[in-house]
Scaffold this motif. Sequence first.
Motif, PDB file in Angstrom:
ATOM      1  N   ASN A 174     -18.145   3.587 -47.855  1.00 48.48           N
ATOM      2  CA  ASN A 174     -19.470   4.162 -47.609  1.00 48.48           C
ATOM      3  C   ASN A 174     -19.363   5.593 -47.091  1.00 48.48           C
ATOM      4  O   ASN A 174     -20.135   6.475 -47.490  1.00 48.48           O
ATOM      5  N   GLN A 175     -18.410   5.824 -46.198  1.00 47.67           N
ATOM      6  CA  GLN A 175     -18.231   7.184 -45.673  1.00 47.67           C
ATOM      7  C   GLN A 175     -17.900   8.151 -46.800  1.00 47.67           C
ATOM      8  O   GLN A 175     -18.432   9.265 -46.856  1.00 47.67           O
ATOM      9  N   ARG A 176     -17.023   7.726 -47.716  1.00 43.52           N
ATOM     10  CA  ARG A 176     -16.653   8.602 -48.835  1.00 43.52           C
ATOM     11  C   ARG A 176     -17.850   8.830 -49.763  1.00 43.52           C
ATOM     12  O   ARG A 176     -18.020   9.927 -50.303  1.00 43.52           O
ATOM     13  N   LEU A 177     -18.675   7.808 -49.946  1.00 38.42           N
ATOM     14  CA  LEU A 177     -19.885   7.988 -50.754  1.00 38.42           C
ATOM     15  C   LEU A 177     -20.833   8.985 -50.093  1.00 38.42           C
ATOM     16  O   LEU A 177     -21.432   9.835 -50.766  1.00 38.42           O
ATOM     17  N   TYR A 178     -20.964   8.901 -48.772  1.00 39.11           N
ATOM     18  CA  TYR A 178     -21.815   9.861 -48.059  1.00 39.11           C
ATOM     19  C   TYR A 178     -21.202  11.261 -48.092  1.00 39.11           C
ATOM     20  O   TYR A 178     -21.926  12.263 -48.156  1.00 39.11           O
ATOM     21  N   PHE A 179     -19.877  11.332 -48.049  1.00 32.05           N
ATOM     22  CA  PHE A 179     -19.186  12.616 -48.200  1.00 32.05           C
ATOM     23  C   PHE A 179     -19.516  13.228 -49.565  1.00 32.05           C
ATOM     24  O   PHE A 179     -19.806  14.427 -49.675  1.00 32.05           O
ATOM     25  N   ASP A 180     -19.496  12.405 -50.594  1.00 30.02           N
ATOM     26  CA  ASP A 180     -19.838  12.875 -51.933  1.00 30.02           C
ATOM     27  C   ASP A 180     -21.269  13.402 -51.972  1.00 30.02           C
ATOM     28  O   ASP A 180     -21.546  14.450 -52.567  1.00 30.02           O
ATOM     29  N   MET A 181     -22.173  12.683 -51.312  1.00 30.63           N
ATOM     30  CA  MET A 181     -23.586  13.064 -51.315  1.00 30.63           C
ATOM     31  C   MET A 181     -23.853  14.293 -50.451  1.00 30.63           C
ATOM     32  O   MET A 181     -24.637  15.169 -50.834  1.00 30.63           O
ATOM     33  N   SER A 182     -23.192  14.374 -49.305  1.00 31.10           N
ATOM     34  CA  SER A 182     -23.535  15.421 -48.338  1.00 31.10           C
ATOM     35  C   SER A 182     -22.700  16.686 -48.476  1.00 31.10           C
ATOM     36  O   SER A 182     -23.110  17.751 -48.000  1.00 31.10           O
ATOM     37  N   LEU A 183     -21.531  16.592 -49.142  1.00 30.80           N
ATOM     38  CA  LEU A 183     -20.677  17.774 -49.287  1.00 30.80           C
ATOM     39  C   LEU A 183     -20.265  18.056 -50.729  1.00 30.80           C
ATOM     40  O   LEU A 183     -20.435  19.175 -51.209  1.00 30.80           O
ATOM     41  N   MET A 184     -19.725  17.061 -51.429  1.00 35.22           N
ATOM     42  CA  MET A 184     -19.227  17.337 -52.779  1.00 35.22           C
ATOM     43  C   MET A 184     -20.331  17.868 -53.687  1.00 35.22           C
ATOM     44  O   MET A 184     -20.184  18.929 -54.309  1.00 35.22           O
ATOM     45  N   TYR A 185     -21.435  17.128 -53.763  1.00 35.64           N
ATOM     46  CA  TYR A 185     -22.493  17.594 -54.664  1.00 35.64           C
ATOM     47  C   TYR A 185     -23.184  18.866 -54.161  1.00 35.64           C
ATOM     48  O   TYR A 185     -23.388  19.806 -54.947  1.00 35.64           O
ATOM     49  N   PRO A 186     -23.551  18.956 -52.881  1.00 31.89           N
ATOM     50  CA  PRO A 186     -24.221  20.187 -52.439  1.00 31.89           C
ATOM     51  C   PRO A 186     -23.393  21.453 -52.640  1.00 31.89           C
ATOM     52  O   PRO A 186     -23.936  22.503 -53.009  1.00 31.89           O
ATOM     53  N   THR A 187     -22.080  21.382 -52.408  1.00 31.88           N
ATOM     54  CA  THR A 187     -21.274  22.590 -52.610  1.00 31.88           C
ATOM     55  C   THR A 187     -21.181  22.944 -54.090  1.00 31.88           C
ATOM     56  O   THR A 187     -21.169  24.127 -54.452  1.00 31.88           O
ATOM     57  N   LEU A 188     -21.134  21.926 -54.950  1.00 31.63           N
ATOM     58  CA  LEU A 188     -21.169  22.160 -56.396  1.00 31.63           C
ATOM     59  C   LEU A 188     -22.466  22.858 -56.787  1.00 31.63           C
ATOM     60  O   LEU A 188     -22.464  23.864 -57.508  1.00 31.63           O
ATOM     61  N   ALA A 189     -23.574  22.324 -56.297  1.00 33.53           N
ATOM     62  CA  ALA A 189     -24.880  22.880 -56.648  1.00 33.53           C
ATOM     63  C   ALA A 189     -25.076  24.273 -56.067  1.00 33.53           C
ATOM     64  O   ALA A 189     -25.582  25.177 -56.747  1.00 33.53           O
ATOM     65  N   ASN A 190     -24.662  24.458 -54.820  1.00 33.52           N
ATOM     66  CA  ASN A 190     -24.912  25.736 -54.150  1.00 33.52           C
ATOM     67  C   ASN A 190     -24.092  26.881 -54.726  1.00 33.52           C
ATOM     68  O   ASN A 190     -24.511  28.046 -54.647  1.00 33.52           O
ATOM     69  N   TYR A 191     -22.929  26.558 -55.294  1.00 34.94           N
ATOM     70  CA  TYR A 191     -22.137  27.636 -55.886  1.00 34.94           C
ATOM     71  C   TYR A 191     -22.321  27.712 -57.404  1.00 34.94           C
ATOM     72  O   TYR A 191     -22.809  28.714 -57.928  1.00 34.94           O
ATOM     73  N   TYR A 192     -21.987  26.649 -58.117  1.00 34.96           N
ATOM     74  CA  TYR A 192     -21.994  26.715 -59.577  1.00 34.96           C
ATOM     75  C   TYR A 192     -23.389  26.556 -60.187  1.00 34.96           C
ATOM     76  O   TYR A 192     -23.745  27.254 -61.134  1.00 34.96           O
ATOM     77  N   TYR A 193     -24.185  25.639 -59.651  1.00 30.70           N
ATOM     78  CA  TYR A 193     -25.452  25.328 -60.315  1.00 30.70           C
ATOM     79  C   TYR A 193     -26.535  26.368 -60.077  1.00 30.70           C
ATOM     80  O   TYR A 193     -27.578  26.334 -60.739  1.00 30.70           O
ATOM     81  N   LYS A 194     -26.290  27.308 -59.170  1.00 35.36           N
ATOM     82  CA  LYS A 194     -27.237  28.412 -59.040  1.00 35.36           C
ATOM     83  C   LYS A 194     -27.339  29.197 -60.349  1.00 35.36           C
ATOM     84  O   LYS A 194     -28.354  29.836 -60.617  1.00 35.36           O
ATOM     85  N   ALA A 195     -26.289  29.115 -61.157  1.00 34.90           N
ATOM     86  CA  ALA A 195     -26.289  29.835 -62.432  1.00 34.90           C
ATOM     87  C   ALA A 195     -27.311  29.269 -63.412  1.00 34.90           C
ATOM     88  O   ALA A 195     -27.693  29.946 -64.369  1.00 34.90           O
TER      89      ALA A 195
END
Length: 215
Positions: free
Chosen positions: A94-115
């Motif tokens: 569960n912690q790793r799933l929350y890590f994916d939700m709270s860090l992995m995806y947001p950092t992907l979106a905030n850097y790459y998906y702004k394009a």
Amino acid sequence: MDLYYLPLVGACRSVLMVGKALGLEFNKKIINTLEGEQLNPDFIKINPQHSIPTLVDNGFTIWESRAILVYLVEKYGKDDSLYPKDIQKQAVINQRLYFDMSLMYPTLANYYYKAFANGQFGSEEDYKKVQETFGFLNTFLDGQDYVAGDQYSVADIAILANVSNFDVMGFDIGKYPNVARWYDLVKKITPGWEENWAGALDVKQKIEQKQNSAK
């Protein structure tokens, strides 16, 4: 079982991969969020948050991909291999799933998906957050094969979907040796990897199209 999804979205692809691991068949219904289809009144009746993926299973509706993953393995898993019944093992997953939700995806979106908006990636600070996040993941994998321990789980599949998007955009995963080792392993053993990678390639293509049109 209806799955409202878009192949472009890593979270949707994680549900598809878990479905394949469980031998499930989905009635796939495309919701093109790039065209605003999630705001269709009929879809809002199903999911008032109008987000994808959304699963409807015999009248039961659930959204948020990681909640869907746990629901599927709890209900349809032939054993508890993807989501062990041991409470402490579950807690780490569960912690790793929350890590994916709270860090992995947001950092992907905030850097790459702004394009997707203007053809430009995020700031240098956004990129540092990506590097920091991969540093955390590299530490999680120190001395173990999988993100939540020595057993392959839904957490590996969820994080794989997002890591593949970083990979396709050219992020140097090789700088994080534990992540690179894990990535090579889970690509080989995760059902539906090829479909996931096709979706990741589509992400890259659409971002490149946006960048070219912005020139």
